[in-house]
Scaffold this motif. Structure first.
Motif, mmCIF file in Angstrom:
data_model
loop_
_atom_site.group_PDB
_atom_site.id
_atom_site.type_symbol
_atom_site.label_atom_id
_atom_site.label_comp_id
_atom_site.label_asym_id
_atom_site.label_seq_id
_atom_site.Cartn_x
_atom_site.Cartn_y
_atom_site.Cartn_z
ATOM 1 N N GLU A 23 4.561 7.522 9.904
ATOM 2 C CA GLU A 23 5.514 6.672 10.630
ATOM 3 C C GLU A 23 5.025 5.226 10.671
ATOM 4 O OE1 GLU A 23 6.738 8.169 14.416
ATOM 5 O OE2 GLU A 23 7.194 10.149 13.599
ATOM 6 N N GLU A 24 3.740 5.038 10.933
ATOM 7 C CA GLU A 24 3.180 3.684 10.968
ATOM 8 C C GLU A 24 3.168 3.067 9.572
ATOM 9 O OE1 GLU A 24 1.694 0.067 12.185
ATOM 10 O OE2 GLU A 24 2.726 1.644 13.292
ATOM 11 N N ALA A 25 2.864 3.876 8.563
ATOM 12 C CA ALA A 25 2.874 3.377 7.189
ATOM 13 C C ALA A 25 4.281 2.912 6.806
ATOM 14 C CB ALA A 25 2.390 4.451 6.224
ATOM 15 N N ALA A 26 5.280 3.692 7.162
ATOM 16 C CA ALA A 26 6.662 3.315 6.865
ATOM 17 C C ALA A 26 7.057 2.046 7.610
ATOM 18 C CB ALA A 26 7.616 4.452 7.225
ATOM 19 N N ARG A 27 6.651 1.940 8.877
ATOM 20 C CA ARG A 27 6.970 0.751 9.656
ATOM 21 C C ARG A 27 6.302 -0.482 9.055
ATOM 22 N NH1 ARG A 27 5.059 -2.864 12.229
ATOM 23 N NH2 ARG A 27 2.956 -2.020 12.208
ATOM 24 N N ALA A 28 5.024 -0.354 8.693
ATOM 25 C CA ALA A 28 4.288 -1.478 8.116
ATOM 26 C C ALA A 28 4.876 -1.887 6.772
ATOM 27 C CB ALA A 28 2.811 -1.108 7.968
ATOM 28 N N MET A 29 5.266 -0.904 5.969
ATOM 29 C CA MET A 29 5.858 -1.218 4.669
ATOM 30 C C MET A 29 7.211 -1.879 4.848
ATOM 31 S SD MET A 29 4.837 -1.024 1.610
ATOM 32 C CE MET A 29 5.680 -2.180 0.568
ATOM 33 N N HIS A 35 -0.556 -5.835 3.768
ATOM 34 C CA HIS A 35 -1.020 -4.783 2.872
ATOM 35 C C HIS A 35 -2.125 -3.958 3.541
ATOM 36 C CE1 HIS A 35 0.842 -7.169 -0.463
ATOM 37 N NE2 HIS A 35 1.204 -5.950 -0.788
ATOM 38 N N ARG A 36 -3.016 -4.616 4.276
ATOM 39 C CA ARG A 36 -4.087 -3.917 4.985
ATOM 40 C C ARG A 36 -3.508 -2.936 5.996
ATOM 41 N NH1 ARG A 36 -6.115 -3.695 9.513
ATOM 42 N NH2 ARG A 36 -5.011 -5.460 10.369
ATOM 43 N N GLN A 37 -2.468 -3.356 6.719
ATOM 44 C CA GLN A 37 -1.844 -2.483 7.717
ATOM 45 C C GLN A 37 -1.223 -1.254 7.068
ATOM 46 O OE1 GLN A 37 0.824 -5.033 9.894
ATOM 47 N NE2 GLN A 37 -0.846 -6.096 10.941
ATOM 48 N N VAL A 38 -0.572 -1.439 5.933
ATOM 49 C CA VAL A 38 0.016 -0.301 5.213
ATOM 50 C C VAL A 38 -1.094 0.654 4.783
ATOM 51 C CG1 VAL A 38 1.266 0.411 3.124
ATOM 52 C CG2 VAL A 38 2.048 -1.584 4.424
ATOM 53 N N ALA A 39 -2.130 0.104 4.160
ATOM 54 C CA ALA A 39 -3.225 0.939 3.652
ATOM 55 C C ALA A 39 -3.929 1.691 4.780
ATOM 56 C CB ALA A 39 -4.216 0.083 2.877
ATOM 57 N N GLU A 40 -4.179 1.033 5.895
ATOM 58 C CA GLU A 40 -4.844 1.693 7.022
ATOM 59 C C GLU A 40 -4.013 2.850 7.562
ATOM 60 O OE1 GLU A 40 -6.040 -1.033 10.077
ATOM 61 O OE2 GLU A 40 -7.594 -1.925 8.817
ATOM 62 N N ALA A 41 -2.701 2.644 7.656
ATOM 63 C CA ALA A 41 -1.831 3.713 8.155
ATOM 64 C C ALA A 41 -1.829 4.901 7.195
ATOM 65 C CB ALA A 41 -0.417 3.188 8.360
ATOM 66 N N ILE A 42 -1.834 4.616 5.901
ATOM 67 C CA ILE A 42 -1.870 5.694 4.914
ATOM 68 C C ILE A 42 -3.193 6.458 5.019
ATOM 69 C CG2 ILE A 42 -1.990 6.205 2.435
ATOM 70 C CD1 ILE A 42 0.051 3.858 2.079
ATOM 71 N N ARG A 43 -4.295 5.721 5.087
ATOM 72 C CA ARG A 43 -5.613 6.373 5.212
ATOM 73 C C ARG A 43 -5.703 7.224 6.481
ATOM 74 N NH1 ARG A 43 -7.578 1.607 2.688
ATOM 75 N NH2 ARG A 43 -7.858 0.557 4.673
ATOM 76 N N ALA A 44 -5.056 6.770 7.543
ATOM 77 C CA ALA A 44 -5.081 7.502 8.808
ATOM 78 C C ALA A 44 -4.117 8.686 8.811
ATOM 79 C CB ALA A 44 -4.749 6.559 9.966
ATOM 80 N N GLY A 45 -3.307 8.793 7.770
ATOM 81 C CA GLY A 45 -2.336 9.879 7.709
ATOM 82 C C GLY A 45 -1.153 9.678 8.637
ATOM 83 N N ASP A 46 -0.917 8.442 9.040
ATOM 84 C CA ASP A 46 0.168 8.118 9.973
ATOM 85 C C ASP A 46 1.389 7.642 9.181
ATOM 86 O OD1 ASP A 46 1.866 7.128 11.941
ATOM 87 O OD2 ASP A 46 0.250 6.177 13.090
#
Length: 69
Positions: free
Chosen positions: A42-48, A29-40
């Motif tokens: 692609e990374e958010a989708a990968r983490a999710m 969950h932390r990885q998803v949230a960090e990617a979203i906060r960073a505006g990334d």
């Protein structure tokens, strides 16, 4: 969601009883949230995707829908 909400609640309870699972879930969950906060996106989708794949392996979610739509 209403149709599967009980199964999701049961799987969460079962999943969080497994050794190491709460910390792993929190990290995912932390990885998803960090990617979203960073505006990334692609990374958010990968983490999710990683998290959903992990959650999907909980035995209670491994069911077949016998209903024909």
């Amino acid at each position: 969601m209403a149709e599967i909400s009980l199964s999701i609640a049961e799987s969460r309870t079962e999943s969080l009883r497994q050794p190491g699972r709460p910390a792993r879930s929190l990290e995912q969950h932390r990885q998803v949230a960090e990617a979203i906060r960073a505006g990334d996106s692609e990374e958010a989708a990968r983490a999710m995707h990683t998290h959903i794949d992990t959650v999907g392996r909980v035995k209670l979610l491994d069911w077949q829908n016998d209903r024909e739509d």
